[in-house]
Design an enzyme around this catalytic site. Structure first.
Site, mmCIF file in Angstrom:
data_model
loop_
_atom_site.group_PDB
_atom_site.id
_atom_site.type_symbol
_atom_site.label_atom_id
_atom_site.label_comp_id
_atom_site.label_asym_id
_atom_site.label_seq_id
_atom_site.Cartn_x
_atom_site.Cartn_y
_atom_site.Cartn_z
ATOM 1 C CB CYS A 11 -0.944 -0.004 1.202
ATOM 2 S SG CYS A 11 -2.258 -1.239 1.066
ATOM 3 C CE LYS A 44 -4.181 2.142 -0.458
ATOM 4 N NZ LYS A 44 -5.127 2.432 0.636
ATOM 5 C CG ASP A 101 -16.372 4.864 4.603
ATOM 6 O OD1 ASP A 101 -15.530 4.126 5.142
ATOM 7 O OD2 ASP A 101 -17.382 5.287 5.194
ATOM 8 C CG ASP A 102 -12.210 1.742 4.841
ATOM 9 O OD1 ASP A 102 -11.024 2.001 4.573
ATOM 10 O OD2 ASP A 102 -12.728 2.011 5.932
ATOM 11 C CG ASP A 153 -6.671 -2.384 -1.868
ATOM 12 O OD1 ASP A 153 -5.528 -2.279 -2.355
ATOM 13 O OD2 ASP A 153 -7.077 -1.718 -0.911
ATOM 14 C CG HIS A 207 -9.040 -8.395 -16.542
ATOM 15 N ND1 HIS A 207 -9.382 -8.920 -17.769
ATOM 16 C CD2 HIS A 207 -8.309 -7.283 -16.793
ATOM 17 C CE1 HIS A 207 -8.882 -8.146 -18.722
ATOM 18 N NE2 HIS A 207 -8.223 -7.142 -18.153
ATOM 19 C CB SER A 208 -4.543 -11.847 -15.983
ATOM 20 O OG SER A 208 -4.923 -12.574 -17.143
ATOM 21 C CG ASP A 222 -8.946 -0.819 5.892
ATOM 22 O OD1 ASP A 222 -9.156 0.323 5.453
ATOM 23 O OD2 ASP A 222 -8.769 -1.804 5.154
#
Length: 338
Positions: A20, A23, A56-57, A74, A146-147, A230
């Site tokens: 993270c 980000k 928000d999350d 995420d 998905h890739s 979180d």
């Protein structure tokens, strides 16, 4: 240990950042999505309960009486060299957004970017296997995804869950007088940064990142909590700033009460601080009263976490209280650190 090497290089060396900490900085992100807030509500099924307004999350839509759908996505670059552990960490992190809203994950789909000419597909399979293991632990279906072929490896999930719309935990529902509980220790970011630079493995950090926030979420709901978030890439101070701002309160943090993983302070003293952590602190500094608090302490409080714990407005049995919410100050300060 799962495969982690390819062509003599460690998995984390294929990423410009880790977890993270990669980000987009919070200030830049808010500016980027500002034009998307307040758009006309489309005609169609469901009522949007939680959207972009307060960052928000996850998004929440009420689809029928007593049922709300919680949706999130995420993904991030490798945070550890072990491919299987990276998959577990990324999955736990994606599921956390649903738990942070008071929901239960139902189904996830994989999101994978992979440099197929640089890294063997067997490594990608290990990443996916780790994600599946954590989804199974959570009782969440994992179906497809998905890739894409990408110069930098990335992995995560889009997750859909369900919640009781009358018992959501939102970041705008904080009330002055409530204590603040933290359900995982901090320090994941500096330990991950040390791992990326040295190859040292920190089992305590992996255990924290792969631990589900399921039990903490259930305990918070049982205690009557209505406000939570979180703690991930924006650090404790960044996510608490967003919570306090959305709730119209000021948050006090007792720095001495905040728990840290073993080795976190040593990693900080050795200089293993990510750029993301420094950007977090720069973002909240204008909104923070931290007179007398050392810069190192503030960096730890702003440390960019990956798959961190829940920060709950309310006392949650079994977890430490690290501060409280108080009435809003008139000077724009949302955070007081002592």
């Amino acid at each position: 240990m799962a495969m982690a090497m390819a062509g003599g290089r460690r998995l984390t060396q294929y990423a410009h950042g880790g977890g993270c900490a990669c980000k987009i900085p919070p200030g830049e992100l808010e500016s980027m999505v500002a034009a998307l807030i307040g758009e006309q509500v489309p005609q169609g099924p469901g009522e949007l309960l939680v959207g972009l307004d307060d960052g928000d999350d996850a998004a929440v839509v009420r689809i029928a009486a007593g049922t709300a759908v919680v949706a999130t996505a995420d993904f991030f670059t490798p945070v550890v060299d072990d491919a299987y552990d990276w998959g577990r960490i990324a999955a736990a992190n994606a599921l956390s957004d649903v738990y942070a809203m008071g929901g239960v994950p139902v189904v996830g789909v994989n999101l994978l970017a992979w440099p197929r000419d640089l890294l063997p597909m067997e490594l990608a399979a290990e990443v996916l296997r780790g994600g599946l293991a954590v989804a199974r632990e959570a009782g969440c279906h994992l179906a497809g995804g998905h890739s894409v072929d990408d110069p930098e490896p990335k992995y995560g999930m889009a997750v859909t869950g369900v919640a009781d719309p009358r018992r959501l935990m939102r970041n705008d529902a904080g009330v002055a007088g409530l204590p603040l509980s933290l359900t995982k220790p901090l320090g994941i970011g500096v330990l991950n940064s040390r791992h990326k630079h040295t190859g040292e493995v920190f089992a305590q950090a992996v255990a924290a990142m792969t631990g589900l926030n399921r039990d903490a979420s259930a305990a918070a709901l049982a205690a009557g909590a209505a406000c939570a978030t979180d703690v991930t890439g924006f650090g404790l101070l960044g996510h608490l700033h967003k919570l306090a701002r959305a709730s119209g309160v000021t948050a006090r943090v007792d720095a001495a009460a905040v728990p840290y993983l073993d080795g976190a302070r040593d990693a900080l003293a050795a200089g293993y601080v990510s750029g993301g952590t420094r950007r977090n602190l720069d973002w909240v500094r204008p909104h923070t009263d931290s007179a007398g608090v050392h810069q190192d302490e503030l960096l730890l409080l702003a440390d960019a976490q990956t798959s961190g714990g829940l920060l709950v407005a309310g006392e949650v049995p079994g977890y430490p209280v690290v501060g409280e919410l108080v009435p809003a100050r008139g000077d724009g300060i949302t955070l007081v650190v002592r």
